[in-house]
Enzyme design. Structure first.
Site, mmCIF file in Angstrom:
data_model
loop_
_atom_site.group_PDB
_atom_site.id
_atom_site.type_symbol
_atom_site.label_atom_id
_atom_site.label_comp_id
_atom_site.label_asym_id
_atom_site.label_seq_id
_atom_site.Cartn_x
_atom_site.Cartn_y
_atom_site.Cartn_z
ATOM 1 N N ARG A 151 0.821 -1.306 -0.017
ATOM 2 C CA ARG A 151 -0.114 0.036 0.089
ATOM 3 C C ARG A 151 0.896 1.301 -0.075
ATOM 4 N NH1 ARG A 151 -2.406 -1.227 4.305
ATOM 5 N NH2 ARG A 151 -1.021 0.222 5.634
ATOM 6 N N SER A 152 2.125 1.307 0.567
ATOM 7 C CA SER A 152 2.887 2.442 0.817
ATOM 8 C C SER A 152 3.928 2.435 -0.338
ATOM 9 C CB SER A 152 3.399 2.476 2.115
ATOM 10 O OG SER A 152 2.667 2.602 3.149
ATOM 11 N N CYS B 143 9.340 0.610 24.750
ATOM 12 C CA CYS B 143 9.676 1.877 24.906
ATOM 13 C C CYS B 143 9.616 2.396 26.527
ATOM 14 C CB CYS B 143 8.833 2.987 24.200
ATOM 15 S SG CYS B 143 6.871 2.404 24.526
ATOM 16 N N HIS C 272 6.967 9.973 26.782
ATOM 17 C CA HIS C 272 6.117 9.337 28.111
ATOM 18 C C HIS C 272 6.761 9.487 29.370
ATOM 19 C CE1 HIS C 272 4.465 6.285 25.331
ATOM 20 N NE2 HIS C 272 5.354 5.151 25.726
#
Length: 350
Positions: free
Chosen positions: A54-55, A143, A257
């Site tokens: 798709r990209s 993360c 965060h």
């Protein structure tokens, strides 16, 4: 051409320039990897950008040049020396072994290999020594676990660590670019007084806080994010029985965060000694101005690579006086993902 012949960043004597591929190049972490490679010392001679069909055909900029995105396939890694994966776990499980078989070092940002004992799980400031045991695939941690370990490891090394209690305030970027876009769109709608139906996240995001959107284990009550942070933190710190309690929450912040942490040490330690240990730690920047009430904030943690640490004080909820409380903030897309991955590659390849 789909593969960019990159202007060589000056290589040190005896150092080779690298052919690099980014899998998931059009996502939030993939875009950050492109930006990190433009600013670090890793010498890139060729860059291949890989994504879904798709990209394919899109162009992205790297060092002033347009690079065409290719559809990821089984033959995408011919001649690639470093493959940086920023896709989902299913994609990594399928294609990372193919990249390794083609001769590339793989650094994978998904959860696919994080608990695989044959794949080091690495935060370079904490456990870089484990890189010597890699077999071609290295896991980039969660993360939140990265941000937590950068601050917890110096205390563990100097004072010993008995327990961690953590509350997280997690940004939209952890759920990818669609969640970031939804936060912006829902905020605009809220301010305009227009209705907005969330499609990416399960609850309204603008001006709201909700429990992390990972599925909740009905037996324990902990969601998937909490389970990942606990398991990965123990592995990174080399402390498989370390007691950790955690509550993970989504907050309407784009990309950094914040964590509130209570760390129980082996013995009572004055906050000044904790502050000194953190001030000397790699990857940490103290933001701890009590007089100005200035402590770590996501707005200051974003777009830079350090973990901000402050609000360092004795945890009065621990009658043993062994616990210290602190506030952390780190960029989820940088140190929490792309920057850590590139730092791993630098440790192995430079």
């Amino acid at each position: 051409m789909p593969v960019l012949e990159a202007p060589n960043r000056a290589a040190r004597p005896g150092q080779r320039s690298l052919s690099v591929a980014i899998v998931g190049a059009t996502g939030a972490v993939g875009g950050e990897l492109i930006r990190v490679l433009q600013t670090r010392d890793l010498p890139v001679s060729k860059l291949r950008l890989l994504a879904s069909e798709r990209s394919a055909g899109r162009t992205l900029a790297f060092r002033g040049e347009a690079v065409t995105v290719e559809a990821l396939g089984e033959d995408s890694f011919a001649g690639v020396e470093l493959a940086l994966f920023a896709a989902d776990a299913e994609t990594s499980r399928r294609y990372a072994p193919l990249a390794r078989a083609a001769g590339a070092l793989v650094v994978d940002n998904s959860s696919a290999f994080r608990m695989d004992l044959d794949c080091p799980l690495v935060v370079p400031e904490v456990n870089a020594e484990t890189l010597s045991h890699h077999r071609g695939i290295i896991a980039n941690p969660n993360c939140t676990a990265i941000i937590l370990c950068v601050a917890a490891a110096p205390l563990q090394r100097k004072f010993g660590l008995r327990r961690l209690q953590v509350a997280t305030y997690q940004a939209a970027s952890g759920a990818g670019q669609p969640a970031m876009d939804e936060l912006v769109a829902s905020t605009e709608a809220y301010l305009a007084g227009k209705p907005f139906t969330p499609k990416v996240l399960p609850h309204p995001y603008a001006f709201n806080v909700f429990s992390h959107n990972d599925a909740v284990d009905l037996a324990s009550g902990y969601n998937g994010e909490e389970q990942k942070v606990m398991a990965e933190t123990r592995r990174i710190l080399g402390s498989g029985l370390l007691p950790i309690g955690i509550t993970c929450v989504r907050v309407p912040v784009l990309r950094a965060h914040t964590l509130a942490v209570s760390a129980e040490l082996d013995a009572p330690v004055p906050p000044a000694a904790v502050r000194e240990a953190l001030a000397e730690a790699a990857g940490v920047r103290l933001v701890d101005d009590r007089a100005a009430n200035h402590f770590p904030m996501p707005v200051e943690a974003q777009h830079q690579g350090d973990v901000l640490v402050g609000r360092i004080r004795r945890d009065l909820g621990d009658p043993s006086c062994r616990s210290v409380a602190m506030l952390l903030a780190g960029d989820q897309l940088l140190k929490g993902a792309a920057l850590n991955a590139v730092q791993i590659a630098e440790r192995v390849l430079l």
